[in-house]
Design an enzyme around this catalytic site. Structure first.
Site, PDB file in Angstrom:
ATOM      1  N   GLU A 341      -7.078  -3.683  -0.325  1.00  0.00           N
ATOM      2  CA  GLU A 341      -8.039  -3.174  -1.309  1.00  0.00           C
ATOM      3  C   GLU A 341      -8.821  -4.408  -1.992  1.00  0.00           C
ATOM      4  O   GLU A 341      -9.164  -4.579  -3.127  1.00  0.00           O
ATOM      5  CB  GLU A 341      -7.147  -2.675  -2.654  1.00  0.00           C
ATOM      6  CG  GLU A 341      -6.181  -1.373  -2.314  1.00  0.00           C
ATOM      7  CD  GLU A 341      -5.306  -0.931  -3.389  1.00  0.00           C
ATOM      8  OE1 GLU A 341      -5.443   0.466  -3.547  1.00  0.00           O
ATOM      9  OE2 GLU A 341      -4.853  -1.710  -4.246  1.00  0.00           O
TER      10      GLU A 341
HETATM   11  N1  IFG Z   1      -1.793   0.730  -3.836  1.00  0.00           N
HETATM   12  C1  IFG Z   1      -1.871  -0.849  -4.028  1.00  0.00           C
HETATM   13  C2  IFG Z   1      -0.871  -1.310  -4.959  1.00  0.00           C
HETATM   14  C3  IFG Z   1      -0.166  -0.230  -5.912  1.00  0.00           C
HETATM   15  C4  IFG Z   1      -0.044   0.979  -5.402  1.00  0.00           C
HETATM   16  C5  IFG Z   1       0.630   1.842  -6.257  1.00  0.00           C
HETATM   17  C6  IFG Z   1      -0.996  -1.547  -1.866  1.00  0.00           C
HETATM   18  C7  IFG Z   1      -0.690  -2.230  -0.803  1.00  0.00           C
HETATM   19  C8  IFG Z   1      -1.244   1.438  -4.654  1.00  0.00           C
HETATM   20  N2  IFG Z   1      -1.838  -1.777  -2.838  1.00  0.00           N
HETATM   21  O1  IFG Z   1      -0.097  -0.356  -1.987  1.00  0.00           O
HETATM   22  O2  IFG Z   1      -1.187  -2.541  -5.871  1.00  0.00           O
HETATM   23  O3  IFG Z   1      -1.165  -0.054  -6.882  1.00  0.00           O
HETATM   24  O4  IFG Z   1       1.206   3.151  -5.472  1.00  0.00           O
END
Ligand code: IFG
Length: 529
Positions: A341
């Site tokens: 992200e």
């Molecule tokens: N995606 C984000 C996490 C977390 C997650 C919650 C990943 C690799 C959503 N990154 O999963 O930091 O916020 O479900």
């Protein structure tokens, strides 16, 4: 299906079996209500081969001994098993030198278990005179001990309970399908104590999980002390989601967690997420931000808004210093740089940053790990990419495989334990869910068009945006985590939801005995309490 004594106090069950009194003190129970040891087929993860030998049961008695060498490979399992059995039974259960004869021996034997078992496999042989666990290495002995534990009544998890302590006769030959069977715990959104992490380690060990990734930094918190950059914790560790007091591990506390996990044959993989998910670091050191200004500490749950100022010399000095200290604290072979992200990092600079951070990991003697987006960068061939983002329909996983990386499957719509079970679940997020127990179990690592040789294993992340206590962790991890552990360990031929849900329900008395606050999620035939 062999009848199994319900979760009655063992003494009552024995009396019922003799027909002396009914199970509830009433008229003699029906004759078939005999005491039945836990069947081998109940073990989770399902063993590779289990051959019961009716009538060849082993009874743990006050005279039983544990025969084990005092070597470094054997001692952790011998000590762990002795502690569990002594506490549960109240028997002395001395650990004696191997080769002791006489009846009632639980022997741990190292070596010559056959190459097919590898380092984590074991054989378990149960006869009236001996329980024998044999393995090529300490990890296999420990996994064999977890199987023995599950073949004992749940009361073994308590203190000085009444027996009888009967282990079903027969043999088990077992070894894991994949080498990477992981959980991940986010201690950044909310901080959790050493005791909480070590309790989770013990719960993971019961299901032969062998990797725990610790998500140590994010926008809301930096949770590991870095001597050369102290404000990362004094400032960056001072809060959490919701504005609570935060917290962080000193380096001594991190070492304690790593050592405790190692005694359960669990490798800690520390994760410092970068170049995104870095607001806590930027709030601690404004010079890491492109505008040179430290942003305020962040206590919300948005993602993707922060980035290190890639390409600036101080940024790589920071990255290298953090990786150097963390690598020195971590005996395991892996170190994760996250990489997910990074929506605020210029795309043209993401790959070069990841490549440079991965080189720093390698230069400090560790193998780089990251979320599968890192496959966009040039990485060493043994790097590990963890696939999570179902929004890319598996493309990051396939790119990682094509680039020769080892791929761990953590598809968010099956493995993200932070997702609600169903809309009524109080805790948890929803973006990849809801994830029922069946949904968490009913998938295969081979569903993602990745060559079998590239699949390293599975991982069950537990993000803590909505979790603040150990009970919260346990409500979300149980009962879904054991199924993901089974997918990582057991042969695909054992993978059957209709049968698994019954085996899973049989774990409930053990979780109750262990004080695990599991969610009695729908779809599982939980025993009536
Ligand atoms: N995606 C984000 C996490 C977390 C997650 C919650 C990943 C690799 C959503 N990154 O999963 O930091 O916020 O479900």
């Amino acid at each position: 299906m062999r009848r199994r004594a319900a979760a009655l106090p063992a003494a009552v069950t024995i009396l019922a079996a003799t027909g002396a009194v009914g199970a509830c003190g009433g008229p003699p129970a029906v004759p078939e209500a005999h005491f039945m040891p836990i069947p081998m087929s109940d073990v989770i993860p399902a063993p590779l081969e289990a051959r019961p030998a009716p009538g060849a049961d082993f009874h743990i008695e006050p005279s039983t001994v544990i025969a084990a060498a005092r070597s470094a490979e054997v001692r952790p399992t011998a000590d762990w098993l002795a502690a569990l059995l002594r506490r549960g039974t109240g028997f002395p259960l001395p650990v004696v030198a191997p080769g002791s004869r006489g009846s009632g021996v639980i022997s741990l034997q190292l070596g010559d278990a056959g190459a097919a078992l590898g380092g984590e496999g074991y054989t378990l042989s149960v006869s009236p005179s001996e329980v024998r666990i044999r393995a090529n290495a300490g990890a296999g002995l420990f996994h064999g001990a977890q199987t023995l534990r599950q073949l004992l009544p749940a009361a073994i998890e308590t203190t000085h309970a009444a027996g009888p302590w009967v282990v079903e006769g027969g043999t088990i030959v077992d070894h894991p399908r994949y080498p990477w069977r992981a959980a991940m715990l986010d201690v950044a959104r909310h901080f959790f104590s050493v005791a909480d992490v070590e309790r989770y380690v013990d719960e993971l060990a019961l299901y032969k999980v062998n990797v725990l990734e610790l998500h140590l930094s994010d926008d809301q918190g930096w949770r590991i002390a870095i001597t050369s950059w102290p404000r990362l914790t004094t400032v960056g560790g001072s809060t959490a989601v919701g504005g609570g007091p935060g917290g962080y591990f000193t380096q001594a506390q991190y070492r304690e967690i790593v050592a405790y996990a190692a005694s359960r044959y669990i490798t800690i993989v520390p994760e410092i997420d970068m170049p995104g998910h870095v607001n806590a670091a930027l709030a601690s050191y404004g010079e890491l931000s492109c505008d040179g200004v430290a942003p305020p500490l962040y206590t919300g749950i948005d993602v993707g808004f922060s980035s290190l100022c890639v390409g600036r010399p101080i940024t790589m000095r920071f990255v290298d210093a953090v990786i150097a200290e963390l690598a020195a604290l971590t005996p395991g072979p892996y170190l994760s740089i996250g990489g997910d992200e990074a929506q605020s990092t210029p795309p043209s600079e993401y790959a070069s940053f990841i490549a440079e951070a991965a080189r720093a990991v390698s230069s400090h003697g560790k193998v780089p790990v990251g979320w599968a987006e890192i496959a966009a960068a040039r990485l060493p061939p043994d790097a590990v990419a963890v696939y999570w983002n179902i929004d890319d329909a598996g493309s990051s996983a396939r790119q990682a495989a094509e680039r020769g990386l080892r791929v761990v499957l953590a598809p968010a719509n099956h493995c993200y334990l932070d997702q609600k079970y169903d809309p009524s679940t109080v805790l948890g997020l929803t973006w990849a869910g809801p994830i029922s127990v069946e949904q968490s179990y009913d998938w295969e690592p081979t569903d993602y068009a990745i060559p079998a040789g590239r699949i390293e294993g599975v991982e069950a992340p537990l993000w803590s945006e909505t979790l603040t206590t150990m009970s919260d962790i346990e409500q979300m991890a149980f009962p879904r985590l054991p199924g993901i552990a089974e997918i990582g360990w057991s042969p695909p031929s054992t993978h059957d939801w209709a049968r698994y849900r019954v085996r899973l329900a049989a774990q409930a008395p053990r979780w109750e005995a262990m004080g695990i606050d599991f969610d009695r999620a729908s779809g599982v035939p939980w025993p009536q309490t």
